[in-house]
Design a protein around this motif. Sequence first.
Motif, PDB file in Angstrom:
ATOM      1  N   HIS A  11       0.850  -1.181   0.000  1.00  0.00           N
ATOM      2  CA  HIS A  11       0.000   0.000   0.000  1.00  0.00           C
ATOM      3  C   HIS A  11       0.892   1.239   0.000  1.00  0.00           C
ATOM      4  O   HIS A  11       1.747   1.388   0.867  1.00  0.00           O
ATOM      5  CB  HIS A  11      -0.911   0.000   1.220  1.00  0.00           C
ATOM      6  CG  HIS A  11      -1.786   1.198   1.294  1.00  0.00           C
ATOM      7  ND1 HIS A  11      -2.815   1.411   0.403  1.00  0.00           N
ATOM      8  CD2 HIS A  11      -1.777   2.266   2.116  1.00  0.00           C
ATOM      9  CE1 HIS A  11      -3.399   2.563   0.698  1.00  0.00           C
ATOM     10  NE2 HIS A  11      -2.795   3.092   1.726  1.00  0.00           N
ATOM     11  N   ARG A  12       0.698   2.112  -0.970  1.00  0.00           N
ATOM     12  CA  ARG A  12       1.493   3.337  -1.081  1.00  0.00           C
ATOM     13  C   ARG A  12       0.560   4.527  -0.967  1.00  0.00           C
ATOM     14  O   ARG A  12      -0.407   4.631  -1.713  1.00  0.00           O
ATOM     15  CB  ARG A  12       2.223   3.382  -2.411  1.00  0.00           C
ATOM     16  CG  ARG A  12       3.201   2.262  -2.561  1.00  0.00           C
ATOM     17  CD  ARG A  12       3.886   2.335  -3.872  1.00  0.00           C
ATOM     18  NE  ARG A  12       4.783   1.204  -4.010  1.00  0.00           N
ATOM     19  CZ  ARG A  12       5.703   1.115  -4.934  1.00  0.00           C
ATOM     20  NH1 ARG A  12       5.839   2.061  -5.822  1.00  0.00           N
ATOM     21  NH2 ARG A  12       6.474   0.067  -5.003  1.00  0.00           N
ATOM     22  N   GLU A  13       0.865   5.384  -0.041  1.00  0.00           N
ATOM     23  CA  GLU A  13       0.039   6.562   0.180  1.00  0.00           C
ATOM     24  C   GLU A  13       0.913   7.799   0.042  1.00  0.00           C
ATOM     25  O   GLU A  13       1.939   7.922   0.700  1.00  0.00           O
ATOM     26  CB  GLU A  13      -0.573   6.513   1.576  1.00  0.00           C
ATOM     27  CG  GLU A  13      -1.549   7.623   1.834  1.00  0.00           C
ATOM     28  CD  GLU A  13      -2.245   7.457   3.163  1.00  0.00           C
ATOM     29  OE1 GLU A  13      -2.447   8.478   3.828  1.00  0.00           O
ATOM     30  OE2 GLU A  13      -2.559   6.314   3.533  1.00  0.00           O
ATOM     31  N   ASN A  15       0.861  12.112  -0.159  1.00  0.00           N
ATOM     32  CA  ASN A  15       0.124  13.333   0.159  1.00  0.00           C
ATOM     33  C   ASN A  15       0.763  14.507  -0.565  1.00  0.00           C
ATOM     34  O   ASN A  15       1.963  14.482  -0.853  1.00  0.00           O
ATOM     35  CB  ASN A  15       0.148  13.578   1.670  1.00  0.00           C
ATOM     36  CG  ASN A  15      -0.503  12.449   2.427  1.00  0.00           C
ATOM     37  OD1 ASN A  15      -1.540  11.955   2.031  1.00  0.00           O
ATOM     38  ND2 ASN A  15       0.122  12.024   3.513  1.00  0.00           N
ATOM     39  N   ASP A  18       4.768  15.788  -0.472  1.00  0.00           N
ATOM     40  CA  ASP A  18       5.765  14.737  -0.271  1.00  0.00           C
ATOM     41  C   ASP A  18       6.825  14.803  -1.364  1.00  0.00           C
ATOM     42  O   ASP A  18       6.542  15.155  -2.504  1.00  0.00           O
ATOM     43  CB  ASP A  18       5.123  13.351  -0.308  1.00  0.00           C
ATOM     44  CG  ASP A  18       4.303  13.050   0.922  1.00  0.00           C
ATOM     45  OD1 ASP A  18       4.425  13.794   1.911  1.00  0.00           O
ATOM     46  OD2 ASP A  18       3.537  12.070   0.888  1.00  0.00           O
ATOM     47  N   THR A  48      -3.094  14.449  -5.922  1.00  0.00           N
ATOM     48  CA  THR A  48      -3.323  13.014  -6.034  1.00  0.00           C
ATOM     49  C   THR A  48      -4.752  12.763  -6.490  1.00  0.00           C
ATOM     50  O   THR A  48      -5.663  13.523  -6.163  1.00  0.00           O
ATOM     51  CB  THR A  48      -3.090  12.303  -4.690  1.00  0.00           C
ATOM     52  OG1 THR A  48      -3.984  12.848  -3.725  1.00  0.00           O
ATOM     53  CG2 THR A  48      -1.663  12.482  -4.218  1.00  0.00           C
ATOM     54  N   SER A  50      -7.872   9.551  -7.243  1.00  0.00           N
ATOM     55  CA  SER A  50      -8.315   8.285  -6.668  1.00  0.00           C
ATOM     56  C   SER A  50      -7.871   7.088  -7.497  1.00  0.00           C
ATOM     57  O   SER A  50      -7.800   5.985  -6.991  1.00  0.00           O
ATOM     58  CB  SER A  50      -9.838   8.276  -6.531  1.00  0.00           C
ATOM     59  OG  SER A  50     -10.427   8.382  -7.806  1.00  0.00           O
ATOM     60  N   TRP A  52      -5.019   6.159  -8.553  1.00  0.00           N
ATOM     61  CA  TRP A  52      -3.587   5.934  -8.383  1.00  0.00           C
ATOM     62  C   TRP A  52      -2.753   6.750  -9.359  1.00  0.00           C
ATOM     63  O   TRP A  52      -1.720   6.313  -9.833  1.00  0.00           O
ATOM     64  CB  TRP A  52      -3.233   4.472  -8.513  1.00  0.00           C
ATOM     65  CG  TRP A  52      -3.723   3.620  -7.408  1.00  0.00           C
ATOM     66  CD1 TRP A  52      -4.632   3.949  -6.459  1.00  0.00           C
ATOM     67  CD2 TRP A  52      -3.344   2.286  -7.130  1.00  0.00           C
ATOM     68  NE1 TRP A  52      -4.839   2.901  -5.619  1.00  0.00           N
ATOM     69  CE2 TRP A  52      -4.063   1.870  -6.012  1.00  0.00           C
ATOM     70  CE3 TRP A  52      -2.469   1.404  -7.734  1.00  0.00           C
ATOM     71  CZ2 TRP A  52      -3.926   0.612  -5.478  1.00  0.00           C
ATOM     72  CZ3 TRP A  52      -2.340   0.151  -7.202  1.00  0.00           C
ATOM     73  CH2 TRP A  52      -3.061  -0.241  -6.078  1.00  0.00           C
ATOM     74  N   VAL A  70       1.245   5.510  -9.587  1.00  0.00           N
ATOM     75  CA  VAL A  70       1.867   5.327  -8.279  1.00  0.00           C
ATOM     76  C   VAL A  70       2.932   4.239  -8.329  1.00  0.00           C
ATOM     77  O   VAL A  70       3.925   4.319  -7.607  1.00  0.00           O
ATOM     78  CB  VAL A  70       0.784   4.984  -7.229  1.00  0.00           C
ATOM     79  CG1 VAL A  70       1.394   4.627  -5.901  1.00  0.00           C
ATOM     80  CG2 VAL A  70      -0.150   6.155  -7.059  1.00  0.00           C
ATOM     81  N   LYS A  75       8.913   7.095  -2.448  1.00  0.00           N
ATOM     82  CA  LYS A  75       9.182   8.224  -1.559  1.00  0.00           C
ATOM     83  C   LYS A  75      10.677   8.494  -1.472  1.00  0.00           C
ATOM     84  O   LYS A  75      11.486   7.581  -1.545  1.00  0.00           O
ATOM     85  CB  LYS A  75       8.611   7.979  -0.177  1.00  0.00           C
ATOM     86  CG  LYS A  75       7.133   8.174  -0.118  1.00  0.00           C
ATOM     87  CD  LYS A  75       6.675   8.336   1.292  1.00  0.00           C
ATOM     88  CE  LYS A  75       5.180   8.615   1.291  1.00  0.00           C
ATOM     89  NZ  LYS A  75       4.673   8.844   2.609  1.00  0.00           N
TER      90      LYS A  75
END
Length: 78
Positions: A11-13, A15, A18, A48, A50, A52, A70, A75
């Motif tokens: 899972h990559r989140e 914001n 970043d 961002t 929805s 990806w 994504v 990061k």
Amino acid sequence: MARAFNAEVRHREFNPGDLVLRKVLHVTPDSRGKFSYKYDGPFIVKETFSGWAIILSDMDGIENALPVNVDAIKKYYP
């Protein structure tokens, strides 16, 4: 089967704000083979979506027009 698949997916989140590195997806004729750079950057996450997709901007604030998936970024920790 779904549980085994979900165990493999990371899972990559991301914001806005970043710092990220973008994977180099093309090889130029003047590349150094296996010693060429694998990632480009750093870039700043501007927006961002929805699905990806992420809009990136340079460190100077110049926004890239095309979104990036994504799975092609990671990061960056200075």
